[in-house]
Design an enzyme around this catalytic site. Structure first.
Site, PDB file in Angstrom:
ATOM      1  N   LYS A  56       1.055  -0.838   0.128  1.00 14.68           N
ATOM      2  CA  LYS A  56       0.138  -0.367  -0.070  1.00 14.68           C
ATOM      3  C   LYS A  56       0.676   0.921   0.071  1.00 14.68           C
ATOM      4  O   LYS A  56       2.196   0.987   0.810  1.00 14.68           O
ATOM      5  CB  LYS A  56      -0.955  -0.305   1.188  1.00 14.68           C
ATOM      6  CG  LYS A  56      -2.314   1.472   1.501  1.00 14.68           C
ATOM      7  CD  LYS A  56      -2.535   0.824   2.608  1.00 14.68           C
ATOM      8  CE  LYS A  56      -4.009   1.978   2.355  1.00 14.68           C
ATOM      9  NZ  LYS A  56      -4.455   1.607   3.902  1.00 14.68           N
ATOM     10  N   SER A  83      -9.291   1.932   2.517  1.00 14.98           N
ATOM     11  CA  SER A  83      -8.916   2.691   2.346  1.00 14.98           C
ATOM     12  C   SER A  83      -7.487   1.629   1.520  1.00 14.98           C
ATOM     13  O   SER A  83      -6.902   1.658   0.774  1.00 14.98           O
ATOM     14  CB  SER A  83      -8.405   3.306   2.669  1.00 14.98           C
ATOM     15  OG  SER A  83      -7.027   3.068   3.624  1.00 14.98           O
ATOM     16  N   SER A 122      -9.574  -0.080   7.547  1.00 12.98           N
ATOM     17  CA  SER A 122      -9.344  -0.976   6.038  1.00 12.98           C
ATOM     18  C   SER A 122      -8.434  -1.951   5.577  1.00 12.98           C
ATOM     19  O   SER A 122      -8.277  -1.620   3.755  1.00 12.98           O
ATOM     20  CB  SER A 122      -8.129   0.381   5.642  1.00 12.98           C
ATOM     21  OG  SER A 122      -9.044   1.692   6.174  1.00 12.98           O
TER      22      SER A 122
END
Length: 546
Positions: A123, A198, A222
């Protein structure tokens, strides 16, 4: 960024048809001697550890690390124009160079780490020295950190190859990737739907088999909500189990780095790789990391009721009004499956459950307001040209931050301001204590708690973009776990209507602090005995069939 596509379909098929394994209770280091030969796996079979399949293929010389890397890079390129999972893809030459180094070590009969030849997505709010790390924000566009995050360093030390940086909502603030300053990621099950967020890019990349496993971060769900939306396994560790050093801070008392995989075993192996104390993070725990591999028992030695006597509490408040009926029926079916495995399933009431959402948004916004004050165009972040210092600050932040980040900074600054601190921030901290204590009481009576990971399956891109409160409400199932600092595992358990093949629904299992072992054991047995479902998106299954 992306180069021409070369077709290595035959290699990719070969990889997925090589013998795959479920770990035996023996230590991982001797797994090659202790494994029984499984039948070549097809996509309709049980989820198998891709990490161990790759290791077996390398050590038996069936495939080289270069062939495996090429096959994943091909998939990544084919899927990327449709999915947009990655903000940055590693240079192909450097990926193949790392793979060649693995092959050379194997040729010399040297030991290679457990993640040797495994392509890992990271990420983009987790720092990487050799790739940009933007946290999905224009204020960090082009930023290259001078160091690797501890989690990334540990992955690379075990031979893992970072294949790229995945898309996210800016600074981790959002549930769809629509908050990214650069692009919106699509869901591999239905490209008109969001992948969740996210960590949407990390979940979509694993779901579409663009990489083997990936790292995400989880502040209020997330990792778990996108795992549910994309039909993959998502693991949020206990707060402090994994170092946050190198993770771009959003809400420091809630943030954790988590893992995505296509099987519980892969998520557990990745967690073992990145867990442990780190002197660079004062909040990382000194506790020893157990050998999670011992939880991944081979199916052929399981008893008929392998979870006999385990107590499972299904959280009543998570199956009430506002939760999609397909989600409720999938979770009830999962509870029945756990009963068939020998668990005693009872309903548990957590009256404080609904209080977690407002408390979470006060605390997370407050901490983000503090953490993001450093991005002023002077200390951190891209700088605009201005005649006065005040305008330099204002314009750098106005242009650098997106609307959701500005909204949370404003909410947090308000909650921390004189006169409102007691009414909001202090009250939210008191609620956090209530939430933690109610979870502790429920987990004293039960081995694990279960709930949906989200109130619905994936929804359409754009559906909630202009309604932040509706998007916040989607976090109701997950935020309490972060407030309490507990570990949770999400794994696919069924389907809701939507898309050509239905949309996946994730089951959330919540454990006591630092009891990831139990979650992984139960999750592994659950997924290996679940009949009638294949959690492979049609876009992947169709590619392999052609």
């Amino acid at each position: 960024m992306l180069t021409t596509v070369h077709h290595h379909h035959h290699k990719f098929l070969l990889l997925h048809r090589s013998p795959s394994f479920i770990l035996s209770p023996k230590c991982l280091s001797s797994f090659s001697q202790t494994q029984h030969e499984a039948q070549p796996t097809s996509f309709s079979s049980k989820p198998t550890s891709q990490i161990l399949s790759i290791r077996h293929s390398l050590l038996t010389r069936q495939l080289t690390a270069v062939e495996i890397a090429e096959s994943y890079l091909t998939r990544l390129r084919i899927a990327e124009p449709k999915l947009r999972s990655f903000l940055h893809v590693a240079d192909e030459e450097s990926v193949l160079r790392d793979a060649q180094e693995v092959d050379r070590k194997i040729d010399r009969n040297e030991d290679v780490g457990l993640l040797a030849g495994v392509l890992v997505g990271v990420k983009d709010n987790i720092c990487t020295a050799n790739m940009p790390s933007t946290a999905g924000s224009r204020i960090l566009q082009g930023y290259r950190p001078p160091f690797d995050a501890t989690a990334v360093k540990k992955v690379m030390e075990l031979g893992g190859i970072v294949v790229g940086k995945t898309n996210l909502d800016e600074f981790g603030m959002g549930s769809t990737t629509e908050g990214s300053a650069f692009q919106v990621t699509a869901n591999p099950w239905d490209e008109s739907c969001v992948p969740g967020g996210s960590s949407g890019g990390s979940a979509a990349a694993v779901s579409a088999r663009q990489c083997v496993v990936s790292l995400g971060s989880d502040t209020g769900g997330s990792v778990r909500q996108p795992a549910s939306f994309c039909g993959v396994v998502g693991l949020k560790p206990t707060y402090g189990r994994v170092s946050r050093y190198g993770l771009v801070a959003y809400a420091s008392s809630l943030d954790v780095i988590g893992c995505f995989g296509t099987s519980v075993a892969d998520a557990g192996i990745l967690l073992h790789a990145i867990a442990g104390h780190d002197r660079f993070d004062s909040t990382s725990s000194m506790r020893e990391v157990p050998e999670f591999a011992s939880q991944f028992t081979s199916l052929d030695i399981l008893e008929s009721k392998p979870l006999e006597g385990l107590r499972v509490g299904i959280i009543r408040e998570t199956l009430e009004d506002g939760v999609d009926e397909n989600v409720v029926s999938s979770i009830r079916a999962a509870a029945s499956h756990l009963e068939n495995l020998g668990c005693l399933v009872t309903e548990v009431s957590l009256p404080s459950f609904s209080l977690g959402l407002p408390a979470y948004y006060v605390l997370a916004s407050s901490e983000s307001s503090s953490n993001l004050s450093r991005y002023d165009g002077v200390r951190y972040g891209n700088q605009v040209v201005a005649d006065e210092l005040t305008f330099l600050y204002k314009d750098s932040r106005a242009r650098g931050f997106g609307p959701e980040v500005k909204r949370r900074i404003l909410m947090g600054t308000y909650a921390l301001s004189a006169g409102y601190y007691d009414a909001y921030y202090k009250r939210a901290q008191q609620v956090r204590t209530v939430v933690r204590e109610s979870f502790k009481a429920a987990l004293d009576e039960n081995d694990i708690l279960i709930s949906p990971a989200a109130p619905s399956a994936a929804y359409k891109i754009g559906e909630k973009k202009n309604d932040p409160l509706a998007m916040y409400a989607g976090d109701i199932m997950t935020v309490n776990v972060n407030l309490a600092g507990l570990p949770a595992l999400v794994l696919p358990c069924g389907f809701a209507e939507g898309g050509s093949a239905g949309l996946p629904v994730g089951l959330q299992m919540i454990g006591a602090a630092f009891d990831e072992e139990k979650l992984l054991r139960i999750g592994h047995i659950f997924e290996q005995t679940l009949e009638g479902h294949s959690f492979v998106p049609p876009m992947v299954a169709n590619d392999f069939a052609s």
